[in-house]
Write a protein that holds these residues in place. Structure first.
Motif, short mmCIF file in Angstrom:
data_model
loop_
_atom_site.label_atom_id
_atom_site.label_comp_id
_atom_site.label_asym_id
_atom_site.label_seq_id
_atom_site.Cartn_x
_atom_site.Cartn_y
_atom_site.Cartn_z
N THR A 52 -11.50 -22.77 -63.35
CA THR A 52 -11.58 -23.72 -64.03
C THR A 52 -12.35 -23.60 -65.37
O THR A 52 -13.16 -22.65 -65.29
CB THR A 52 -12.74 -24.89 -63.20
N ARG A 75 -3.40 -26.71 -60.83
CA ARG A 75 -4.44 -27.49 -60.12
C ARG A 75 -4.38 -28.97 -60.45
O ARG A 75 -4.30 -29.34 -61.49
CB ARG A 75 -5.66 -26.59 -60.44
N ASP A 76 -4.74 -29.81 -59.67
CA ASP A 76 -4.78 -31.29 -59.62
C ASP A 76 -6.20 -31.56 -59.19
O ASP A 76 -6.45 -31.56 -57.88
CB ASP A 76 -3.72 -31.84 -59.16
N ASN A 77 -7.40 -31.62 -60.20
CA ASN A 77 -8.82 -31.94 -59.83
C ASN A 77 -8.78 -33.35 -59.10
O ASN A 77 -9.55 -33.35 -58.45
CB ASN A 77 -9.53 -31.75 -61.04
N ALA A 78 -7.94 -34.33 -59.46
CA ALA A 78 -8.16 -35.44 -58.95
C ALA A 78 -7.78 -35.64 -57.39
O ALA A 78 -8.42 -36.45 -56.84
CB ALA A 78 -7.31 -36.55 -59.99
N LYS A 79 -7.00 -34.65 -57.11
CA LYS A 79 -6.67 -34.70 -55.58
C LYS A 79 -7.41 -33.45 -55.11
O LYS A 79 -6.92 -33.10 -53.97
CB LYS A 79 -5.00 -34.48 -55.48
N ASN A 80 -8.04 -32.67 -55.88
CA ASN A 80 -8.55 -31.58 -55.25
C ASN A 80 -7.53 -30.59 -54.44
O ASN A 80 -7.79 -29.92 -53.42
CB ASN A 80 -9.72 -31.76 -54.04
N THR A 81 -6.49 -30.44 -55.24
CA THR A 81 -5.43 -29.74 -54.91
C THR A 81 -4.78 -28.48 -55.61
O THR A 81 -4.96 -28.77 -56.96
CB THR A 81 -4.22 -30.44 -54.28
#
Length: 123
Positions: A52, A75-81
């Motif tokens: 990040t 990386r999708d930070n909104a989905k923590n994935t």
């Protein structure tokens, strides 16, 4: 932090798979996320890393030479994935893939590990 990996399977050479790793728990402690793999009889190796960015830097990624141009980590930070898109798969990509995470920007010795997901590439 708990990591849940999914998406492995059996695919023919030249095919594609997408691995997913969902993080839960104290996710604010996580900076670097990535994927390792371990083939039978071989040492575990880092395949892809996502770090990040800060207010002054962008997010960054890094790849093992053996997968550059074929694998993409995102990386999708909104989905923590974190995802690993694997294209043009080769039989030598066959391994158990593990997601990992750490509070630092590197994955030298990751603090958090997910369970493995098996990828088998047939020739």
């Amino acid at each position: 932090v708990q990591l849940q990996a999914s998406g492995g399977g059996l695919v023919q050479a030249g095919g594609s798979l997408r691995l997913s790793c969902a993080a839960s728990g104290s996710i604010l402690r996580v900076n670097a996320m990535g994927w390792f793999r371990q083939a039978p009889g071989k040492q575990r190796e880092l395949v892809a890393l996502h770090t990040t960015g800060t207010m002054l830097t962008d997010d960054s990624t890094a790849y093992a030479d053996s997968v550059k141009g074929r694998f993409t980590i995102s990386r999708d930070n909104a989905k923590n994935t974190v995802y690993l898109q694997m294209n043009s798969l080769k039989p030598e990509d066959t391994a158990v893939y593990y997601c990992a995470a750490d509070p630092s920007p590197i994955l030298h010795t990751p603090r958090y590990w997910g369970q493995g997901t098996e990828v088998t590439v047939s020739s």
